[in-house]
Design a protein around this motif. Sequence first.
Motif, short mmCIF file in Angstrom:
data_model
loop_
_atom_site.label_atom_id
_atom_site.label_comp_id
_atom_site.label_asym_id
_atom_site.label_seq_id
_atom_site.Cartn_x
_atom_site.Cartn_y
_atom_site.Cartn_z
N PHE A 9 0.83 -1.20 0.00
CA PHE A 9 0.00 0.00 0.00
C PHE A 9 0.87 1.26 0.00
O PHE A 9 1.78 1.40 0.81
N PRO A 11 0.36 5.26 0.36
CA PRO A 11 -0.65 6.28 0.67
C PRO A 11 -0.57 7.46 -0.27
O PRO A 11 0.45 7.71 -0.92
N GLU A 12 -1.67 8.19 -0.33
CA GLU A 12 -1.70 9.40 -1.13
C GLU A 12 -0.84 10.48 -0.47
O GLU A 12 -0.58 10.44 0.73
N SER A 14 0.25 13.50 1.60
CA SER A 14 -0.42 14.00 2.80
C SER A 14 0.02 15.41 3.14
O SER A 14 1.19 15.78 2.94
N TRP A 59 -3.73 12.82 11.18
CA TRP A 59 -2.86 11.80 10.58
C TRP A 59 -3.18 10.41 11.12
O TRP A 59 -3.34 9.46 10.35
N GLN A 62 -6.42 9.17 9.78
CA GLN A 62 -6.31 8.65 8.41
C GLN A 62 -5.75 7.23 8.42
O GLN A 62 -6.23 6.36 7.68
N VAL A 63 -4.75 6.98 9.25
CA VAL A 63 -4.17 5.63 9.34
C VAL A 63 -5.21 4.63 9.85
O VAL A 63 -5.30 3.51 9.34
N GLU A 66 -7.60 3.83 7.04
CA GLU A 66 -6.97 2.96 6.04
C GLU A 66 -6.85 1.53 6.57
O GLU A 66 -7.07 0.56 5.83
N SER A 67 -6.50 1.40 7.86
CA SER A 67 -6.37 0.07 8.45
C SER A 67 -7.71 -0.65 8.49
O SER A 67 -7.82 -1.82 8.10
N LYS A 71 -6.75 -1.85 3.80
CA LYS A 71 -5.74 -1.48 2.81
C LYS A 71 -4.34 -1.96 3.18
O LYS A 71 -3.44 -1.92 2.35
N TYR A 72 -4.14 -2.37 4.41
CA TYR A 72 -2.81 -2.76 4.86
C TYR A 72 -2.64 -4.27 4.79
O TYR A 72 -3.48 -5.02 5.28
#
Length: 282
Positions: A9, A11-12, A14, A59, A62-63, A66-67, A71-72
């Motif tokens: 993955f 990330p975009e 940031s 931040w 966002q993590v 995503e988790s 996505k991870y």
Amino acid sequence: MSSTLEKYFVPEPSRFPIFGSAALLLIGAGAAMWLNRVSPGSWMVAAGFATLIYMLFGWFGQVVRESEGGKYGAQVDRSFRWSMGWFIFSEVMFFAAFFGVLFYVRVLALPELGSGKSAMLWDGFKSAWPNAGPYAEEAFTPMAAWGIPAINTAILLSSGVTLTWAHWGLLKGARGQLINGLALTVLLGVIFLCLQAYEYHHAYAEMNLTLASGIYGSTFFMLTGFHGMHVTIGATMLIVILARSIKGHFTAERHFAFEAVAWYWHFVDVVWLFLFVVVYWL
């Protein structure tokens, strides 16, 4: 050999790193101005901390998204584990420097200064610990180990047990045990901080033990104060993990965020054991 490779993955881009950099600049510059009585200093420090809090919420949020979005993969999980491991190692070195100062003063410097060289120092110098130095205007009372420090030691050790109990609940799918164990751990951490705040008040108000109490006072407050800061950070992270657990996050197979905070909390416990023995007891 597998015909498919796991996708890593990426990330975009940031915006949060620039906010973190701006926060540190504001805090550092503001603190320097504040100490030199330049009027905008305190406001810059406040703005820096506000920016830092925004960055942390944004931040890490966002993590988390995503988790939870799946996505991870295993590679990202390994990256997180290595990152947390190196972070804790850096914290070990941080405290090792402070323990090194205490070791140097007590084991090397004081005996050396007391071996026939006291004439170079101040009248009444004694090569003994605790030592107030030449500038302490009044005598102080060293902090005893058997009282609040011993109680706080029992509290932190108990918090390690409750956190491990919460981890067992997560591994066997017992969500109630997980939540209750985390809540107990947070409660014990808060009690520890409250008792430490009372200990500091008692030291200043009744024992004349302050940061100005020579090398003993400065090393005592430096070591215990930084540890208290780490307990505060750890308790904050545990509150976040507790909130996520209540929302249904984490499974028995995927829960590194919980593990990372548990590693950090157990590190804080171990540091306190060294502190209790070296700073309070010996």
